[in-house]
Design an enzyme around this catalytic site. Structure first.
Site, mmCIF file in Angstrom:
data_model
loop_
_atom_site.group_PDB
_atom_site.id
_atom_site.type_symbol
_atom_site.label_atom_id
_atom_site.label_comp_id
_atom_site.label_asym_id
_atom_site.label_seq_id
_atom_site.Cartn_x
_atom_site.Cartn_y
_atom_site.Cartn_z
ATOM 1 N N HIS A 115 10.001 -29.322 -5.544
ATOM 2 C CA HIS A 115 11.282 -30.032 -5.533
ATOM 3 C C HIS A 115 10.980 -31.520 -5.570
ATOM 4 O O HIS A 115 10.484 -32.086 -4.594
ATOM 5 C CB HIS A 115 12.069 -29.669 -4.278
ATOM 6 C CG HIS A 115 13.443 -30.275 -4.227
ATOM 7 N ND1 HIS A 115 14.359 -29.951 -3.246
ATOM 8 C CD2 HIS A 115 14.066 -31.191 -5.020
ATOM 9 C CE1 HIS A 115 15.475 -30.627 -3.449
ATOM 10 N NE2 HIS A 115 15.311 -31.401 -4.512
ATOM 11 N N GLU A 131 12.493 -27.984 -9.169
ATOM 12 C CA GLU A 131 13.790 -28.132 -8.523
ATOM 13 C C GLU A 131 14.170 -29.605 -8.518
ATOM 14 O O GLU A 131 13.328 -30.460 -8.222
ATOM 15 C CB GLU A 131 13.745 -27.611 -7.087
ATOM 16 C CG GLU A 131 13.511 -26.123 -6.979
ATOM 17 C CD GLU A 131 13.494 -25.637 -5.547
ATOM 18 O OE1 GLU A 131 13.624 -24.426 -5.345
ATOM 19 O OE2 GLU A 131 13.339 -26.475 -4.628
ATOM 20 N N HIS A 190 15.476 -19.330 0.085
ATOM 21 C CA HIS A 190 15.819 -20.285 1.138
ATOM 22 C C HIS A 190 15.831 -19.584 2.495
ATOM 23 O O HIS A 190 16.607 -18.672 2.738
ATOM 24 C CB HIS A 190 17.160 -20.990 0.934
ATOM 25 C CG HIS A 190 17.255 -22.263 1.740
ATOM 26 N ND1 HIS A 190 16.635 -23.442 1.353
ATOM 27 C CD2 HIS A 190 17.840 -22.532 2.921
ATOM 28 C CE1 HIS A 190 16.863 -24.377 2.255
ATOM 29 N NE2 HIS A 190 17.583 -23.848 3.230
#
Length: 243
Positions: A43, A70, A191
């Site tokens: 990310h 991400e 997640h």
């Protein structure tokens, strides 16, 4: 077989905590791939709190599997993705002061902006996923704007205070996965998943990939990256075999 994407952000978190050159996310990616990781997720946040631009470039050059980048659907991030052309991009909501991504994209409320981002990434040859809550309306909107993949946010399931609440969240994830499949979307999830809660998620209908980071990196501190990845892969395999 469900694929495992290993998120290595927190290798970079440890490095940035002291401003050192180590540990190197590239080394972590090598180890994860040796252990069977099917992709490497990073990310790139707008505040660059962990993963840096250099990390993405080096991972693009060295990974043997694929990179899943991400990022927020902002102009600077889209420009970088168009330049780097990772195999996959997952668009996520981003708040500067959050510790980790707190929820899914509001695709319904940002339809036009996200449709433009999806189109730009597709034009660059990038497969696009949208990180969404397991909400049927959001998933239908993701399909309508041209996304290829939805990654369902499993945070509410992972953080449920009681087993009854967890079961309710799991039922919603099952409904959402079915809706995504009806909309022609590939289903990913992630997640908050750990070694203790991953197996029910691995049994979701039509699930193709899980993206897991923090739990694997935390386990790797104790047993090493390769062992941590192999253990997660084993749990996923066992879940699929056990109805």
């Amino acid at each position: 077989m469900i694929l495992l994407g290993v998120n290595i952000d927190h290798i970079a978190t440890l490095r940035q905590a002291r401003g050192e050159r180590y540990p190197d996310p590239v080394d972590a990616a090598f180890a994860a791939e040796r252990a069977g990781a099917d992709s490497i997720t990073v990310h790139l946040r707008e505040d660059r709190r962990h993963i840096q631009d250099r990390d993405v470039v080096l991972l693009q050059q060295t990974c043997q599997t694929k990179i899943n980048l991400e990022m927020a659907a902002s102009e600077p991030m889209l420009t970088l993705a168009e330049r780097w052309k990772p195999q996959d991009c997952c668009l996520v909501p981003e708040k500067r002061h959050e510790l980790t991504t707190e929820g899914g994209l509001d695709v319904v409320g940002n339809r036009h902006r996200l449709a433009d981002a999806v189109a730009r990434l597709h034009d660059a040859g990038i497969r696009v996923s949208l990180f969404v809550d397991p909400d049927l309306e959001q998933i239908s909107a993701a399909g309508a704007i041209g996304a290829t993949v939805v990654e369902m946010h499993t945070g509410r399931y992972a953080n449920a205070a009681t087993q009854a609440q967890r079961n309710l969240e799991l039922e919603q994830l099952y409904r959402a996965a079915h809706q995504a499949s009806l909309n022609g979307l590939t289903v990913h999830a992630g997640h908050g998943l750990t070694y203790h809660n991953v197996q029910p998620i691995a049994r979701l209908p039509d699930l193709k990939e899980l993206n897991i980071g923090h739990a694997i990196i935390a386990r790797a501190v104790m047993v090493g990256m390769e062992s941590a990845v192999k253990e997660m892969k084993r749990l996923m395999r066992e879940a699929v075999k056990t109805p």
